[in-house]
Design a protein around this motif. Sequence first.
Motif, PDB file in Angstrom:
ATOM      1  N   VAL B 231      47.354  38.609  36.001  1.00  0.00           N
ATOM      2  CA  VAL B 231      48.706  38.117  36.242  1.00  0.00           C
ATOM      3  C   VAL B 231      49.664  39.294  36.473  1.00  0.00           C
ATOM      4  CG1 VAL B 231      50.636  36.924  35.174  1.00  0.00           C
ATOM      5  CG2 VAL B 231      48.353  35.944  35.052  1.00  0.00           C
ATOM      6  N   GLY B 232      49.473  40.358  35.683  1.00  0.00           N
ATOM      7  CA  GLY B 232      50.304  41.545  35.838  1.00  0.00           C
ATOM      8  C   GLY B 232      50.181  42.147  37.228  1.00  0.00           C
ATOM      9  N   GLU B 233      48.955  42.273  37.699  1.00  0.00           N
ATOM     10  CA  GLU B 233      48.710  42.822  39.043  1.00  0.00           C
ATOM     11  C   GLU B 233      49.356  41.954  40.117  1.00  0.00           C
ATOM     12  OE1 GLU B 233      44.305  44.652  37.955  1.00  0.00           O
ATOM     13  OE2 GLU B 233      44.462  42.867  39.221  1.00  0.00           O
ATOM     14  N   LEU B 234      49.190  40.647  39.927  1.00  0.00           N
ATOM     15  CA  LEU B 234      49.731  39.729  40.941  1.00  0.00           C
ATOM     16  C   LEU B 234      51.244  39.847  41.019  1.00  0.00           C
ATOM     17  CD1 LEU B 234      47.514  36.609  40.217  1.00  0.00           C
ATOM     18  CD2 LEU B 234      47.495  37.971  42.308  1.00  0.00           C
ATOM     19  N   LEU B 235      51.865  39.903  39.837  1.00  0.00           N
ATOM     20  CA  LEU B 235      53.324  39.988  39.815  1.00  0.00           C
ATOM     21  C   LEU B 235      53.803  41.298  40.424  1.00  0.00           C
ATOM     22  CD1 LEU B 235      54.024  38.464  36.319  1.00  0.00           C
ATOM     23  CD2 LEU B 235      54.625  37.460  38.517  1.00  0.00           C
TER      24      LEU B 235
END
Lengths: 241, 349
Positions: B231-235
């Motif tokens: 999720v962090g990477e996507l954001l």
Amino acid sequence: MTWSEMQPLLEQACWDTLYMVGWSTLIAVVGGLPLGVLLVLTDRGGLLQNVVANKVIGQVVNVARSMPFIILMVALMGFTRSITGTTIGREAAIVPLAVGAIPFFARLVETAVREVDGGLVEAVQSMGGNTWTIVRKVLVPEALPSLIASTTTTIVALIGYSAMAGTVGAGGLGDIAIRYGYQRFETELMWITVAILAVVISLIQFAGDYAARSLHSRGGRSGPAPKLRLLKAATADTKTV
Amino acid sequence: MITTSGLTKVYRSRGREVTALDGVDLHVREGEVYGVIGQSGAGKSSLIRCVNLLERPTAGTVTVAGQDLTALAGRGPRAGKELRQARSRIGMVFQHFNLLSTRTVQDNVELPLEILGTSGKERSRKALDLLDLVGLADQAGAYPAQLSGGQKQRVGIARALAGDPKVLLSDEATSALDPETTRSILQLLRDLNRQLGLTVLLITHEMDVVKSVCDSAALMERGRIVESGTVGELLATPGSQLASALFPVSGEVSADDRTVVDVTFQGEAATQPVISQLSRTYNIDISILGAAIDTVGGLQVGRMRIELPGRYEDNVVPIGFLREQGLQIDVVGQGHEGQESVLVKEGAK
Ligand SMILES: Nc1ncnc2c1ncn2[C@@H]1O[C@H](COP(=O)(O)OP(=O)(O)O)[C@@H](O)[C@H]1O
Ligand SMILES: [Mg+2]
């Protein structure tokens, strides 16, 4: 004819009918259940998909099922003799009765098993269950209310067939109705036979319905489903009787 | 923990071919909750069913817990012993629960143990433990029809855990449930993931599901994975559809006389001084259109939508300044428009 003359006749006839129907139902269930399950499993997309086997079994079942019973009885005489040593009497009648009832019951089993939710099969597959486990733990138990209704239908049909077997010396209630009612104009005896049959059939249907429904309500669903199917199957099949 | 490579599934029926999976490479790490999201028909169910080989992949491989399942599958259509054993170590929960209506709750949970050949006493002890774990200890003797949807799914989860799986597959497990119940089931999955170190691969068409429980997510479209990551990477990925759907900010989009940008920051990063610095340095008026701080997949995320006067071309320098500060900048509208709409609509269904 007085009641004391009729009573032993009727008693014997009831026992004979019970004997024939009981044994042939047992054989029909033992033979028809695996056959019906096999019809589902070998079908396209089934767990044991085998189109050739499915077509062959299906065709044999169809032909045997739509064969008029009286013809089946005559055609099977040789076979009957080789098994029971005779072609008359209640033991001999069981053979054609069972042979006729196996495909009849198999089709009903097929319909019942097809109605089992495919998601349940998938769930058991995902647990690592094999086909035999799926048959034992999912298909048969989940179809049980319908299977009971199918058995009731088969018993009622067999009572009909057995009356015909009665005409060739198998005994039973059908035999009484024909020999005394039709040939000797013992109208009273005939009506008593009709009444007994009506009561017996009603009792069987009531018991079957009750059993199917109590299983269903344990599953929490409401009652009418198996009964409807029973009626439909019964009317659809009367023409073969 | 779960790796698929080049996974392809083509359904053939009556001469027609449907490519449900078109070379899917998925990597689910041990102990994470991984969500695959996509519209209906995207191939999500096909993907999850290929993971335990309920569906035979047309090509590609599936490895679960270091074991190549595609190699176990053999030639024939039927599952051999080894594949069945491997399946018994992968739990699965279903949208429509798939509980046996003729068995009690406890007997449903015991079913996988019967298949594993566990003894009767051990079975009932384990089933009762699991029912306790999912909060249904008092319903052991009930039949599924007597339970609510949420309770049924809890039984489904208890059953899926009976074989002590390392991996749990969930195909739209909450899609038949109301929002309240959905939340409690997701919470349960999250707890199990933490307590038992369970790796969870879940399929959903609801963005909220991804938002509330997933560590990682993938977006599926027409049989392909078009975006994936934690999720962090996507954001942190500019232009990520998943990110903007996970964390939408409302407000107008860019036009000829204004440039609207979304500023995304994670954790403690302070934007306020940056914005005022920007305003002072370049002597421009900045209006804040909207802002929100939320927790997505356990991460604190903030997003602010701001408006700069003038066209994009006039604002290249200030935007560059913001990027230099380590903030993630997405220009909203004019070619970038509509990124979020697809998934937001889908999630709202
Ligand atoms: N058993 C099947 N036979 C033929 N086509 C199928 C089958 N299962 C799924 N499909 C097709 O594959 C595509 C993907 O379906 P599915 O994996 O169920 O997607 P999703 O779960 O994302 O809705 C759809 O076009 C669907 O019609
Ligand atoms: Mg689906």
